[in-house]
Write a protein that holds these residues in place. Structure first.
Motif, short mmCIF file in Angstrom:
data_model
loop_
_atom_site.label_atom_id
_atom_site.label_comp_id
_atom_site.label_asym_id
_atom_site.label_seq_id
_atom_site.Cartn_x
_atom_site.Cartn_y
_atom_site.Cartn_z
N ALA A 68 16.01 -11.75 10.46
CA ALA A 68 16.03 -11.81 9.41
C ALA A 68 15.03 -11.18 8.69
O ALA A 68 14.97 -10.16 7.83
N TRP A 69 13.89 -11.64 9.86
CA TRP A 69 12.24 -11.68 9.43
C TRP A 69 12.05 -10.03 9.46
O TRP A 69 11.37 -9.68 9.19
N ASP A 70 12.80 -9.89 11.08
CA ASP A 70 12.30 -8.53 11.56
C ASP A 70 13.18 -6.60 10.36
O ASP A 70 12.21 -6.31 10.29
N ASP A 71 14.84 -8.05 9.97
CA ASP A 71 15.29 -6.72 9.32
C ASP A 71 14.39 -6.41 7.92
O ASP A 71 14.83 -5.80 7.37
N GLY A 72 13.68 -7.95 7.42
CA GLY A 72 13.34 -6.61 6.19
C GLY A 72 11.90 -6.75 6.35
O GLY A 72 11.17 -6.65 5.09
N GLY A 115 7.57 -2.07 2.14
CA GLY A 115 7.59 -1.05 0.65
C GLY A 115 7.17 -1.97 -0.42
O GLY A 115 6.19 -0.97 -1.25
N LEU A 116 7.02 -2.57 -0.48
CA LEU A 116 6.42 -3.63 -1.43
C LEU A 116 4.94 -3.13 -1.27
O LEU A 116 3.96 -3.27 -2.49
N ALA A 144 3.44 -1.05 0.44
CA ALA A 144 2.82 -0.18 0.26
C ALA A 144 2.47 -0.01 -1.16
O ALA A 144 1.75 1.19 -2.19
N HIS A 145 3.76 -0.15 -1.84
CA HIS A 145 4.34 0.03 -3.66
C HIS A 145 2.43 -0.49 -4.51
O HIS A 145 1.77 -0.29 -5.60
N ALA A 146 2.81 -1.87 -4.43
CA ALA A 146 0.91 -2.66 -4.80
C ALA A 146 -0.32 -1.62 -4.59
O ALA A 146 -0.54 -1.54 -5.01
N GLU A 147 -0.38 -0.96 -3.58
CA GLU A 147 -1.55 -0.66 -3.11
C GLU A 147 -1.20 0.94 -3.69
O GLU A 147 -2.85 1.02 -4.10
N LYS A 148 -0.43 1.20 -4.29
CA LYS A 148 -0.64 2.69 -5.32
C LYS A 148 -0.69 1.83 -6.34
O LYS A 148 -1.13 2.99 -6.61
N ARG A 149 -0.06 1.34 -6.50
CA ARG A 149 -0.91 0.74 -8.16
C ARG A 149 -1.90 0.54 -8.58
O ARG A 149 -2.67 0.90 -9.46
N HIS A 150 -2.52 -0.44 -6.95
CA HIS A 150 -3.77 -0.75 -7.69
C HIS A 150 -4.91 0.02 -7.44
O HIS A 150 -5.70 0.31 -8.65
N ALA A 151 -4.41 1.27 -6.58
CA ALA A 151 -5.51 2.40 -6.69
C ALA A 151 -5.37 3.22 -7.81
O ALA A 151 -6.62 3.64 -8.47
N SER A 152 -4.40 3.34 -8.05
CA SER A 152 -3.96 4.60 -9.77
C SER A 152 -5.33 3.61 -10.92
O SER A 152 -5.03 4.77 -11.58
N ARG A 153 -4.63 2.47 -10.40
CA ARG A 153 -5.59 1.80 -11.64
C ARG A 153 -6.91 2.20 -11.59
O ARG A 153 -7.60 1.89 -12.70
N THR A 154 -6.89 1.00 -10.62
CA THR A 154 -8.98 1.93 -10.10
C THR A 154 -9.15 3.08 -10.41
O THR A 154 -10.40 2.97 -11.45
#
Ligand code: BYC
Length: 330
Positions: free
Chosen positions: A304-308, A314-315, A317-327
């Motif tokens: 389950a851990w590997d499948d997830g 993805g989450l 990468a999304h958080a990093e993108k949001r952080h980068a665009s806010r900064t």
């Protein structure tokens, strides 16, 4: 004086006079019944004990979904299926509150999960037993959740604030779990002879593993004395096991089922039942990984851990993108 409350292994618990000033001030807060919060000073051993116990508790909730999840597709009616689905989802929620409580102590959920998968952290022995029939789902709710509540109601008063608060919510849900289990057992025990037989067989197989949930006997419990001095644990393993037997035997009688213990007998003097100890050799074998389902359970969790992994990646990468665009916007 707190050491006098400790029933087991008390020789290892240090007296106030043997403590540093910081340790003594901490112990006095505990003795006064104050809650310890994550930003407060705490001894390293207190932090480690909590990470171990809360982490193992969280793992138990998550691994504990597996034996019941096994019956979601085979529940006998739509109503039973909906109830079981809700219960299994509750267990996931309990795991998450508990991982969050552990994270306040400076360990990440990922680290705890890696330790579990590496066999370096435990989860409750009970979940290494299979659920072979629908009556087992009744027995899990009635006995396993019943034992869990017996242990967790006192933990609502545990000294660490986030653990104590998680327990308040978890206990509310656990009582629904226990009742739905008992309800299944009532239906089965009052059904036809094949159903009654299944109910008795489930009780026979789950009785002793449920008694083992409370941990080894007080003589063998390595952590109880210190954990009780720190009010991480409120009762000893044997005290809770006795309470569980005293509560559960009349329920079995009400169901018309027989507890599989020839030595079970009411003891007027102690105001409780005398009963047979579980097979502790079996318990320690299960803890070593040699129970009927240990391997299967760990394989399911690791898969389950590997499948997830792609969802977590993805989450992130999304958080990093949001952080980068806010900064960039600031
Ligand atoms: N299984 O010194 P002791 C649920 C270990 S989930 C495995 O007495 P302690 C549910 C113990 O960890 C409910 N290991 O330890 C979910 C220690 O080894 P380590 C789970 C066990 O911590 C889904 C060693 O044996 N509840 O309700 O003072 C569906 C020596 O023991 C067990 C909790 O986790 C066991 N049964 O006391 C349905 C409650 N027993 O760590 C239902 C919170 C002992 O040194 N935990 N061990 O390697 C506790 O209250 C305590 O940790 C225990 C053990 C009473 C379990």
């Amino acid at each position: 004086m707190y050491a006098q409350m400790v029933k087991t292994d008390s020789s290892k618990v240090r007296d106030l006079s043997e403590m540093t000033d910081e340790e003594r001030a901490f112990q006095e807060r505990i003795d006064r019944g104050e809650k310890i919060e994550p930003t407060d000073w705490m001894p390293d051993g207190y932090r480690k004990t909590l990470i171990r116990q809360i982490g193992q508790h969280a793992h138990s909730e998550i691994v504990g979904q597996l034996p019941e999840g096994n019956w979601i597709t085979r529940a006998p009616t739509l109503e039973r299926k909906a109830i079981l689905l809700a219960k299994v989802q509750d267990e996931a929620g309990h795991g998450l509150y508990l991982y969050c409580a552990a994270e306040t102590l400076g360990v990440s959920r990922d680290e705890l999960i890696e330790l579990l998968h590496a066999g370096k952290m435990k989860y409750s022995s009970i979940f290494n037993y299979p659920t072979l029939t629908w009556a087992d789902i009744g027995a899990v709710g009635w006995l396993v959740d019943g034992a869990a509540i017996m242990n967790q109601v006192p933990l609502q008063r545990t000294s660490f604030g986030p653990y104590s608060r998680a327990m308040v919510r978890i206990c509310k849900e656990e009582s629904f779990h226990q009742r739905q289990g008992f309800d299944i057992m009532m239906k089965m025990a009052n059904g036809n002879s094949a159903q009654r037989h299944m109910a008795q067989d489930a009780l026979n197989r789950f009785w002793y593993p449920s008694l083992m949930m409370f941990g080894p006997s007080d003589k063998e419990s390595v952590h109880s004395a210190q954990s009780m001095a720190w009010k991480i644990k409120i009762n000893t393993n044997d005290e809770l096991r006795q309470k569980f037997v005293d509560q559960t035997v009349p329920q079995a009688e009400y169901l018309g089922l027989t507890v599989p213990d020839e030595n079970l007998e009411w003891n007027e003097d102690k105001g409780g039942y005398d009963f047979s100890e579980p097979d502790w050799t079996e318990f320690f074998e299960v803890l070593k990984g040699n129970g009927p389902c240990n391997r299967e359970r760990m394989e399911a969790r690791v898969k389950a851990w590997d499948d997830g992994a792609w969802v977590r990646d993805g989450l992130m990468a999304h958080a990093e993108k949001r952080h980068a665009s806010r900064t960039a916007a600031e």
